[in-house]
Enzyme design. Structure first.
Site, PDB file in Angstrom:
ATOM      1  N   ARG A   5       6.442  -8.108   1.287  1.00 48.50           N
ATOM      2  CA  ARG A   5       7.299  -7.729   2.418  1.00 48.50           C
ATOM      3  C   ARG A   5       7.947  -8.953   3.046  1.00 48.50           C
ATOM      4  NH1 ARG A   5       4.291  -4.386   6.733  1.00 48.50           N
ATOM      5  NH2 ARG A   5       4.477  -2.776   5.140  1.00 48.50           N
ATOM      6  N   LYS A  30       0.828  -1.212   0.000  1.00 43.54           N
ATOM      7  CA  LYS A  30       0.000   0.000   0.000  1.00 43.54           C
ATOM      8  C   LYS A  30       0.861   1.261   0.000  1.00 43.54           C
ATOM      9  CE  LYS A  30      -2.186  -1.362   3.713  1.00 43.54           C
ATOM     10  NZ  LYS A  30      -1.651  -2.744   3.834  1.00 43.54           N
ATOM     11  N   THR A  31       1.877   1.283   0.855  1.00 42.51           N
ATOM     12  CA  THR A  31       2.773   2.445   0.907  1.00 42.51           C
ATOM     13  C   THR A  31       3.536   2.602  -0.400  1.00 42.51           C
ATOM     14  OG1 THR A  31       3.030   2.153   3.296  1.00 42.51           O
ATOM     15  CG2 THR A  31       4.685   3.497   2.163  1.00 42.51           C
ATOM     16  N   THR A  67      -5.647  -1.315   6.986  1.00 40.24           N
ATOM     17  CA  THR A  67      -5.854  -2.763   7.026  1.00 40.24           C
ATOM     18  C   THR A  67      -7.248  -3.096   7.542  1.00 40.24           C
ATOM     19  OG1 THR A  67      -4.889  -2.833   9.244  1.00 40.24           O
ATOM     20  CG2 THR A  67      -3.412  -3.269   7.397  1.00 40.24           C
ATOM     21  N   ASP A 109      -1.054   6.606   6.440  1.00 35.57           N
ATOM     22  CA  ASP A 109      -1.108   5.173   6.722  1.00 35.57           C
ATOM     23  C   ASP A 109      -1.943   4.942   7.981  1.00 35.57           C
ATOM     24  OD1 ASP A 109      -0.616   2.521   6.362  1.00 35.57           O
ATOM     25  OD2 ASP A 109       1.450   2.557   7.091  1.00 35.57           O
TER      26      ASP A 109
END
Length: 352
Positions: free
Chosen positions: A235, A82-83, A176, A127
């Site tokens: 990740r 997402k980032t 999330t 975020d």
């Protein structure tokens, strides 16, 4: 070591040890590699093809209108990019980007300070936006819709309202837990996208790209092995690639083969499905302590000494994806797949 202040020798040694800065050559190299792992353009961003296709249309339309990008909300499990997507979008628009997190914006003044310093077309990435306080979220409503900041100056009878014009900026929110986002805030985003778990083929491309950035020679079979144990999450794949590299460097192995990967997985206790000790601990708790469930999330978290949010955000999504647990109105239930993976026979009573 306890240093005696009257011992000149020890004092000098201690001062010298404090004055020695760890040479930044290797540290800088590591930091550069970390930054380079993050894609910067569409061609480097692997997977999520449908979302990328839609976003390309939104970007091209905004460029033709010579307008900033509309506000976007991206949600999905932790580690799915997402980032990274926010930075790619800002780069594709040729815009600057500022990043913050919901918990960091404690007061409306914190948000006002950031918004008033943005430039036209700039992107503000928030975020964990589901964790914004109610006051901060309410301030965002007019900022996102009218590009104005409504402030109350003073207190009591002397209080008055003041409107500040803001530059035309873009907010990209990431969360999330989209269900925890207030409806008025969620409705002010022009488009909402969900990032999904990655396919095996995409995970292999991510592993290959990361290995190349780290300067690692890696066997195709090893690539498949790492990708299969990366929880369908970029990740996690990057983390495993770094650990395999560490083991290979210590062993003096120039090329990563399957055996080195297996050695790393054994040391990290990662099984063939990518489950780690904490995942198995949660499954074992449901099966053995609670007879397979149902068990409430608070009770489960207490039984494994883990934070409730950590289970919800980190561990549970992948266990659900594998079909190892089910969510019910009464709590979590372990499925037959979980029993089979743990090697536990499902009996009438699995209590220990």
């Amino acid at each position: 070591m306890i240093v005696n202040p009257f011992d000149k020798t020890l004092r000098v040694d201690a001062e010298q040890s404090r004055s020695i800065k760890t040479p930044p050559e290797q540290q800088k190299e590591e930091e550069t590699l970390e930054v380079s792992l993050r894609p910067k353009v569409w061609d480097e961003y692997i997977g999520q093809e449908k979302i990328k296709s839609n976003l390309r249309v939104i970007i091209d339309a905004a460029k033709k209108r010579q307008e900033p990008l509309e506000h976007l909300l991206v949600y999905g499990n932790s580690g799915l990019g997402k980032t990274t997507l926010a930075y790619v979008l800002a780069n594709e628009m040729g815009a600057g980007i500022q990043a913050c997190s919901g918990p960091a914006l404690n007061q409306p003044g914190d948000l006002a300070s950031i918004l008033t310093n943005l430039q036209d077309g700039e992107v503000l990435f928030i975020d964990e936006c589901h964790r914004l306080s109610r006051q901060v979220a309410e301030m965002l409503y007019s900022a996102m819709e009218d590009f104005k900041l409504h402030l109350i100056v003073g207190k009591g009878p002397m209080a008055r309202t003041m409107d500040l014009d803001l530059p035309r900026f873009t907010i990209i929110g990431a969360t999330t837990r989209i269900a925890l986002l207030p409806s008025p805030l969620r409705n002010r985003f022009g488009s909402i996208f969900q990032l999904n778990f990655y396919e095996q083929a995409d995970m292999e491309k991510i592993v290959q790209r990361s290995a190349a950035i780290f300067g690692m020679e890696i066997n195709p079979a090893a690539v498949k092995l790492i990708a299969a144990r990366s929880r369908s999450t970029p990740r996690v794949a990057n983390r495993i690639v770094k650990r395999v590299r560490d083991f290979a460097q210590v062993a003096g192995v120039p090329r990563i083969e399957e055996a080195m990967c297996q050695k790393t997985f054994g040391a990290l206790e990662i099984d063939e499905l990518g489950l780690e000790p904490e995942d198995r601990k949660i499954l074992q708790a449901i099966v053995t302590k609670f007879s397979g469930g149902p068990v409430g999330i608070q009770t489960l978290a207490a039984s494994v000494s883990e934070e409730q949010d950590t289970i919800l955000d980190i561990y549970e999504p992948y266990l659900l994806q594998l079909g190892f647990i089910q969510r019910t109105s009464r709590g979590r239930i372990a499925t037959p797949r979980a029993y089979k993976h743990l090697g536990v026979a499902k009996t009438k009573d699995n209590l220990i």
